[in-house]
Design a protein around this motif. Structure first.
Motif, PDB file in Angstrom:
ATOM      1  N   LEU A 167      49.822 -19.769 -44.799  1.00 53.08           N
ATOM      2  CA  LEU A 167      50.541 -19.136 -43.698  1.00 53.08           C
ATOM      3  C   LEU A 167      49.744 -17.977 -43.108  1.00 53.08           C
ATOM      4  O   LEU A 167      50.101 -17.437 -42.081  1.00 53.08           O
ATOM      5  N   VAL A 168      48.677 -17.584 -43.784  1.00 55.07           N
ATOM      6  CA  VAL A 168      47.797 -16.559 -43.232  1.00 55.07           C
ATOM      7  C   VAL A 168      46.480 -17.238 -42.892  1.00 55.07           C
ATOM      8  O   VAL A 168      46.086 -18.203 -43.546  1.00 55.07           O
ATOM      9  N   PRO A 169      45.801 -16.751 -41.848  1.00 58.22           N
ATOM     10  CA  PRO A 169      44.588 -17.435 -41.401  1.00 58.22           C
ATOM     11  C   PRO A 169      43.547 -17.553 -42.505  1.00 58.22           C
ATOM     12  O   PRO A 169      43.303 -16.609 -43.254  1.00 58.22           O
ATOM     13  N   ARG A 170      42.974 -18.727 -42.577  1.00 58.01           N
ATOM     14  CA  ARG A 170      41.880 -18.956 -43.506  1.00 58.01           C
ATOM     15  C   ARG A 170      40.596 -19.100 -42.711  1.00 58.01           C
ATOM     16  O   ARG A 170      40.615 -19.293 -41.494  1.00 58.01           O
ATOM     17  N   GLY A 171      39.487 -19.069 -43.434  1.00 59.00           N
ATOM     18  CA  GLY A 171      38.199 -19.196 -42.767  1.00 59.00           C
ATOM     19  C   GLY A 171      37.910 -20.637 -42.366  1.00 59.00           C
ATOM     20  O   GLY A 171      38.612 -21.569 -42.738  1.00 59.00           O
ATOM     21  N   ARG A 172      36.838 -20.756 -41.601  1.00 56.19           N
ATOM     22  CA  ARG A 172      36.439 -22.064 -41.112  1.00 56.19           C
ATOM     23  C   ARG A 172      36.022 -22.962 -42.274  1.00 56.19           C
ATOM     24  O   ARG A 172      36.234 -24.162 -42.260  1.00 56.19           O
ATOM     25  N   HIS A 173      35.378 -22.362 -43.250  1.00 53.03           N
ATOM     26  CA  HIS A 173      34.945 -23.125 -44.426  1.00 53.03           C
ATOM     27  C   HIS A 173      35.700 -22.634 -45.651  1.00 53.03           C
ATOM     28  O   HIS A 173      35.817 -21.434 -45.869  1.00 53.03           O
ATOM     29  N   GLN A 174      36.167 -23.595 -46.433  1.00 60.40           N
ATOM     30  CA  GLN A 174      36.873 -23.228 -47.650  1.00 60.40           C
ATOM     31  C   GLN A 174      35.949 -23.357 -48.844  1.00 60.40           C
ATOM     32  O   GLN A 174      35.415 -24.440 -49.097  1.00 60.40           O
ATOM     33  N   VAL A 175      35.752 -22.277 -49.552  1.00 60.36           N
ATOM     34  CA  VAL A 175      34.891 -22.295 -50.733  1.00 60.36           C
ATOM     35  C   VAL A 175      35.798 -22.271 -51.953  1.00 60.36           C
ATOM     36  O   VAL A 175      36.455 -21.270 -52.222  1.00 60.36           O
ATOM     37  N   GLN A 176      35.844 -23.398 -52.653  1.00 58.34           N
ATOM     38  CA  GLN A 176      36.684 -23.460 -53.841  1.00 58.34           C
ATOM     39  C   GLN A 176      35.820 -23.318 -55.073  1.00 58.34           C
ATOM     40  O   GLN A 176      34.993 -24.182 -55.355  1.00 58.34           O
ATOM     41  N   VAL A 177      35.985 -22.221 -55.768  1.00 56.75           N
ATOM     42  CA  VAL A 177      35.190 -21.974 -56.967  1.00 56.75           C
ATOM     43  C   VAL A 177      36.003 -22.398 -58.168  1.00 56.75           C
ATOM     44  O   VAL A 177      37.083 -21.884 -58.404  1.00 56.75           O
ATOM     45  N   CYS A 178      35.463 -23.348 -58.914  1.00 56.73           N
ATOM     46  CA  CYS A 178      36.185 -23.843 -60.084  1.00 56.73           C
ATOM     47  C   CYS A 178      36.047 -22.851 -61.223  1.00 56.73           C
ATOM     48  O   CYS A 178      34.946 -22.440 -61.573  1.00 56.73           O
ATOM     49  N   LEU A 179      37.188 -22.433 -61.769  1.00 54.15           N
ATOM     50  CA  LEU A 179      37.167 -21.547 -62.928  1.00 54.15           C
ATOM     51  C   LEU A 179      37.792 -22.242 -64.138  1.00 54.15           C
ATOM     52  O   LEU A 179      38.338 -21.605 -65.021  1.00 54.15           O
ATOM     53  N   GLY A 180      37.721 -23.561 -64.137  1.00 51.37           N
ATOM     54  CA  GLY A 180      38.234 -24.302 -65.292  1.00 51.37           C
ATOM     55  C   GLY A 180      37.423 -23.996 -66.539  1.00 51.37           C
ATOM     56  O   GLY A 180      36.404 -23.300 -66.482  1.00 51.37           O
ATOM     57  N   THR A 181      37.873 -24.551 -67.660  1.00 49.38           N
ATOM     58  CA  THR A 181      37.240 -24.178 -68.925  1.00 49.38           C
ATOM     59  C   THR A 181      35.744 -24.470 -68.928  1.00 49.38           C
ATOM     60  O   THR A 181      34.922 -23.596 -69.242  1.00 49.38           O
ATOM     61  N   ALA A 182      35.381 -25.686 -68.528  1.00 48.94           N
ATOM     62  CA  ALA A 182      33.963 -26.067 -68.589  1.00 48.94           C
ATOM     63  C   ALA A 182      33.131 -25.177 -67.672  1.00 48.94           C
ATOM     64  O   ALA A 182      32.064 -24.676 -68.054  1.00 48.94           O
ATOM     65  N   CYS A 183      33.621 -24.972 -66.449  1.00 47.32           N
ATOM     66  CA  CYS A 183      32.889 -24.141 -65.497  1.00 47.32           C
ATOM     67  C   CYS A 183      32.823 -22.701 -65.981  1.00 47.32           C
ATOM     68  O   CYS A 183      31.817 -22.020 -65.830  1.00 47.32           O
ATOM     69  N   HIS A 184      33.918 -22.239 -66.569  1.00 51.24           N
ATOM     70  CA  HIS A 184      33.956 -20.870 -67.072  1.00 51.24           C
ATOM     71  C   HIS A 184      32.870 -20.663 -68.120  1.00 51.24           C
ATOM     72  O   HIS A 184      32.114 -19.699 -68.081  1.00 51.24           O
ATOM     73  N   VAL A 185      32.796 -21.632 -69.031  1.00 50.03           N
ATOM     74  CA  VAL A 185      31.815 -21.523 -70.110  1.00 50.03           C
ATOM     75  C   VAL A 185      30.393 -21.521 -69.550  1.00 50.03           C
ATOM     76  O   VAL A 185      29.516 -20.813 -70.033  1.00 50.03           O
ATOM     77  N   ARG A 186      30.179 -22.308 -68.492  1.00 54.50           N
ATOM     78  CA  ARG A 186      28.820 -22.399 -67.947  1.00 54.50           C
ATOM     79  C   ARG A 186      28.551 -21.366 -66.863  1.00 54.50           C
ATOM     80  O   ARG A 186      27.643 -21.511 -66.076  1.00 54.50           O
ATOM     81  N   GLY A 187      29.385 -20.355 -66.795  1.00 55.18           N
ATOM     82  CA  GLY A 187      29.014 -19.213 -65.958  1.00 55.18           C
ATOM     83  C   GLY A 187      29.655 -19.158 -64.588  1.00 55.18           C
ATOM     84  O   GLY A 187      29.124 -18.504 -63.690  1.00 55.18           O
ATOM     85  N   ALA A 188      30.801 -19.813 -64.402  1.00 61.92           N
ATOM     86  CA  ALA A 188      31.451 -19.766 -63.095  1.00 61.92           C
ATOM     87  C   ALA A 188      31.820 -18.352 -62.652  1.00 61.92           C
ATOM     88  O   ALA A 188      31.684 -18.037 -61.466  1.00 61.92           O
ATOM     89  N   PRO A 189      32.281 -17.477 -63.571  1.00 64.25           N
ATOM     90  CA  PRO A 189      32.610 -16.121 -63.109  1.00 64.25           C
ATOM     91  C   PRO A 189      31.426 -15.419 -62.447  1.00 64.25           C
ATOM     92  O   PRO A 189      31.590 -14.707 -61.467  1.00 64.25           O
ATOM     93  N   ARG A 190      30.211 -15.668 -62.983  1.00 63.67           N
ATOM     94  CA  ARG A 190      29.031 -15.026 -62.381  1.00 63.67           C
ATOM     95  C   ARG A 190      28.759 -15.605 -60.999  1.00 63.67           C
ATOM     96  O   ARG A 190      28.399 -14.893 -60.065  1.00 63.67           O
ATOM     97  N   VAL A 191      28.942 -16.934 -60.883  1.00 60.89           N
ATOM     98  CA  VAL A 191      28.753 -17.577 -59.578  1.00 60.89           C
ATOM     99  C   VAL A 191      29.758 -17.011 -58.577  1.00 60.89           C
ATOM    100  O   VAL A 191      29.416 -16.675 -57.438  1.00 60.89           O
ATOM    101  N   LEU A 192      31.000 -16.881 -59.043  1.00 60.07           N
ATOM    102  CA  LEU A 192      32.038 -16.336 -58.165  1.00 60.07           C
ATOM    103  C   LEU A 192      31.667 -14.928 -57.718  1.00 60.07           C
ATOM    104  O   LEU A 192      31.767 -14.584 -56.536  1.00 60.07           O
TER     105      LEU A 192
END
Lengths: 209, 246
Positions: free
Chosen positions: A99-124
């Protein structure tokens, strides 16, 4: 169409913002221009007035405006002859609608368990720094919206980031900029972005103050 | 016409009648929070769960009676041990959500829920959807509805603005089972009321036969005006002491 609360008009439009422009009132409710309302009507006109089409219509509106404007939802409810709450219920239920404007491109950063373990927080972290965002959200120029998601279902590719339904596997902090640059406006150099943001700041303060 | 057995009583019902209606026809009480005769069943509160077995073989299931159409050869138990356990757990959760609701406190007393193991949340909504259905189905307004999802689901007006569809009729307030003032009894701060069972005099605000400005709750009625056998434990966690050694 000019609208404002207490005479304040906040301009959300920014230089380099390619999405349809929209102006908002000081209260934060975005108000559509006549052209946008016409565009919305043409989207609504493509469907039969059946309740079953609700989600399909909402998807088209979201794809066009990058959010669901309140005015359009009201029109939609009137057109389908259903209560506005039914539209609102669906619009607030699914995460693909906003309901609030979003950007032209949506960047979905996965923070699931596997991604978390392999460093997703740093990527985020790197993505947020790169887009000058404090927390997941939409950039000032409305080019990007960063969302954190749970699992996108390809843990073998961790850490993974999806931009506009394209999956970017095995991301590292070093690769982030390259991925994001693919989606940045071609003609826009960093200086232009910076100056546009500065100008935007001035506008906003002048008009709010 | 389907013929089913409820608590050992055979009953013939018309097609399309729910088990809840059939049970109530027989005078068998089934507690509900989200059911109203004038509204479509929502099976939201799950308090009306009954143990159902189809035919003579097979396992029994816990099903919501309010939306379960009566079928042939159905064997229903409305108050078996399994049903009672399920209801007690539900009531305990409801008490934690809305300790201020007298209806829920009454249910807790009636089902012997004597402790609440969950942290009180003091919400003013159990998401039964009665108000939403009332607004839509009886008032023909559809001014309120659910919004959000999961833990963020809430009853809301669209865009948090009062719609012109809302005629301010107050039917949503009338039908709400939980937004009511609580009996400010001795253990007002405790999650679980059951207070009248513990305390003598029964309530601070006691009159001749009514204990407070609300109708006496189930527990008060059970306890009677005075309980000389129970010692006063002020500010104690509400525990029913009757039957326990002191």
């Amino acid at each position: 169409m000019q609208a404002g609360l207490d005479g304040r008009v906040l301009t959300f439009t920014k230089a380099g913002f390619a999405a349809p422009a929209c102006r908002g009132t000081g209260g934060g409710t975005l108000v559509m221009t006549e052209t946008e309302l016409q565009q919305a009507d043409s989207i609504l006109g493509q469907f039969d007035d059946r309740r079953a089409n609700l989600i399909a219509i909402l998807q088209d509106i979201q794809a066009h405006f990058y959010y669901l404007p309140e005015d359009v939802l009201r029109r939609l409810a009137r057109k389908l002859r259903i209560p506005l709450t039914d539209v609102y219920q669906v619009a607030t239920f699914y995460r693909c609608f906003s309901l609030v404007p979003r950007g032209r491109h949506q960047v979905q950063v996965c923070l699931g368990t596997a991604c978390h373990v392999r460093g997703a927080p740093r990527v985020l972290d790197r993505i947020l720094t790169d887009l000058k965002l404090g927390a997941p959200g939409t950039t000032r120029d409305r080019q990007f919206t960063v969302l954190t998601v749970r699992c996108v279902g390809c843990c073998g590719l961790a850490p993974v980031v999806r931009v506009d339904n394209k999956t970017h596997p095995h991301l590292t902090q070093a690769k982030v900029r390259g991925v994001l640059n693919k989606y940045r406006l071609k003609r826009q150099s960093q200086e232009e972005v910076a100056s546009a943001e500065e100008a935007g700041d001035r506008d906003a303060t002048a008009q709010v103050g | 016409m389907p013929k089913l057995t409820i608590n050992g009583i055979e009953v013939l019902v018309e097609k399309g009648v729910t088990v809840l209606e059939a049970a109530r026809f027989l005078g068998i009480p089934i507690p509900t929070l989200c059911h109203d005769d004038g509204l479509a069943p929502a099976s939201a509160c799950r308090l009306c769960v009954v143990e159902v077995r189809r035919g003579l073989e097979g396992r029994s299931k816990l099903l919501a009676a309010c939306s379960l159409p009566a079928e042939d050869e159905m064997v229903v138990h409305t108050n078996s041990a399994r049903v009672q356990r399920a209801r007690q757990l539900l009531i305990e959760l409801y008490v934690a959500t809305c300790p201020s609701s007298k209806r829920i406190q009454d249910l807790a007393s009636a089902y012997g829920v004597h402790e609440c193991r969950y942290e009180a949340e003091h919400e003013d909504c159990i998401q039964c959807g009665l108000c939403v259905r009332m607004c839509e189905q009886q008032m023909m307004a559809g001014a309120i509805g659910f919004a959000g999802r999961g833990a963020n689901r809430r009853v809301s007006r669209p865009f948090d603005m009062t719609d012109k569809r809302c005629r301010q009729c107050g039917a949503c307030l009338y039908i709400c089972p939980v937004c009511e003032l609580r009996c400010a009894g001795p253990a007002a701060e405790a999650t679980l009321c059951n207070g009248c069972l513990n305390f003598a005099p029964v309530c601070f605000q006691s009159y001749d036969d009514a204990m407070c400005f609300l109708d006496p709750c189930h527990a008060c009625e059970l306890a009677g005006p005075l309980r000389p056998d129970v010692k006063i434990k002020t500010r104690a966690r509400a525990t029913v002491l009757s039957g326990e050694k002191q």
